[in-house]
Design an enzyme around this catalytic site. Structure first.
Site, mmCIF file in Angstrom:
data_model
loop_
_atom_site.group_PDB
_atom_site.id
_atom_site.type_symbol
_atom_site.label_atom_id
_atom_site.label_comp_id
_atom_site.label_asym_id
_atom_site.label_seq_id
_atom_site.Cartn_x
_atom_site.Cartn_y
_atom_site.Cartn_z
ATOM 1 N N SER A 128 0.836 -1.207 0.000
ATOM 2 C CA SER A 128 0.000 0.000 0.000
ATOM 3 C C SER A 128 0.867 1.251 0.000
ATOM 4 C CB SER A 128 -0.892 -0.001 1.255
ATOM 5 O OG SER A 128 -1.524 1.249 1.431
ATOM 6 N N TYR A 152 -0.819 -0.079 9.920
ATOM 7 C CA TYR A 152 -1.088 -0.756 8.652
ATOM 8 C C TYR A 152 0.076 -0.558 7.684
ATOM 9 C CZ TYR A 152 -3.488 -1.643 4.166
ATOM 10 O OH TYR A 152 -3.841 -2.099 2.923
#
Length: 330
Positions: A128, A152
């Site tokens: 990501s 994350y």
């Protein structure tokens, strides 16, 4: 050849499985195209949209992070792996233990299960752009250092590093794709901090009001589901030497503000649909979203044949065509 798709009943996983079935073949570790004889679809649950009725699908439901789970999914005939299983950004930030268990430890178990088999399959990992953060330059270059500011993003960056090392050692032929925000996601909003980017398009088109938690000036680096699936498959076709020293790259996307997204919605569907939106700032969402990069120069990915969407209107139109049956609530 067998193909493994973790997170395979989810939004992107479902689309990827369907695309692989339609394609019928994929590159294996030897770089040659092989007929797909079976797709192992692994996920925690069956998903909202049923998988295609195809005898090549072998659905394995259960907690991917449990001891022995990864080992049961990989064997010597597994030639390609698409690792999509993850806890989304907002949830990983609020529940550190869950994010670490799914996003990091389960990924390490998968890599070790592959290493134990000793046959070096090709693996595409969904990383990501949340791997970037902190004091970033105005435009993210391929050489920009990863300094994630969320759990994350840190978990994704950590797996990237391990994937690179396992590839260097010859345990796996890995390639990590740093995904932009994927828009438009169908279904209900999830716990991802970026969920608003899809909701401001999806909810009005489906006849519902929506309150956007960030301002119209907020920028988003995004890519459509169609382009993401194309990128997954394209990544699997590239030879390992195409990636050079780094097995990770940022995918091409487009920088769009929330205001520009609303303007695109209005252009496609008209004022009545766009006016179903209102704005109310959410400090928790803003803290996460404003730490993300919004401008990129992904020269490596472009040189390797990855492509962004043409414009935001085409993204809205693709959602109407692919997920709303070609029409929306006026």
């Amino acid at each position: 050849m067998k193909v493994l798709v973790t997170g395979g009943t989810g939004f992107l996983g479902h689309r990827l499985v369907s695309a692989l079935l339609q394609r019928g073949a994929i590159c294996g570790a030897d770089g040659a195209e092989h007929e797909i004889e079976r797709i192992i679809v692994s996920d925690i649950g069956p998903g909202v949209i049923p998988l295609p009725d195809d005898p090549r699908i072998d659905l394995r439901l259960g907690d991917f992070s449990e001891p022995g789970a990864a080992e049961s999914l990989v064997d010597a005939d597994t030639g390609a792996i698409f690792h999509l299983a993850a806890v989304v950004s907002g949830e990983a930030e609020q529940n550190f233990e869950l994010g670490m268990r799914i996003n990091f430890h389960a990924s390490v178990r998968l890599l070790d299960a592959i290493r134990a088999r000793g046959h070096c399959p090709r693996l595409v990992f969904t990383s990501s752009v949340a791997a970037y953060g902190g004091d970033m330059p105005e435009v993210i270059e391929d050489s920009t250092i990863l300094t994630p500011q969320t759990s994350y993003g840190s978990q994704k960056a950590a797996v990237e590093l391990l994937l690179g090392d396992y590839s260097r050692k010859g345990f796996v032929d890995g390639r990590a794709l740093r995904l932009p925000t994927v828009v438009v996601r169908p279904g209900k909003a999830n716990a991802a901090a970026s969920s608003f980017a899809s909701a401001i398009i999806r909810e009005p088109l489906e006849g519902r009001g929506y309150t956007c938690p960030v301002t119209e000036e907020t920028g988003v680096w995004l890519l459509s589901p169609r382009r993401v699936i194309e990128s997954f498959i394209h990544a699997a076709t590239l030879p390992p030497e195409a990636f050079g020293m780094s097995r990770a790259l940022a995918l091409p996307g487009m920088t769009v503000t929330v205001g520009e997204m609303v303007a695109g919605l209005r252009e496609v569907a008209g004022d009545r649909v766009a006016e179903r939106l209102k704005f109310e700032r959410n400090p928790f969402i803003e803290r996460i979203v404003y730490g993300w990069a919004t401008k990129f120069r992904p020269e490596r990915a472009l040189a390797l044949g990855f492509a962004p969407d043409e414009d935001f209107r085409s993204v809205v139109e693709a959602f109407v065509e692919d997920d709303l049956g070609g029409s929306y609530v006026q």
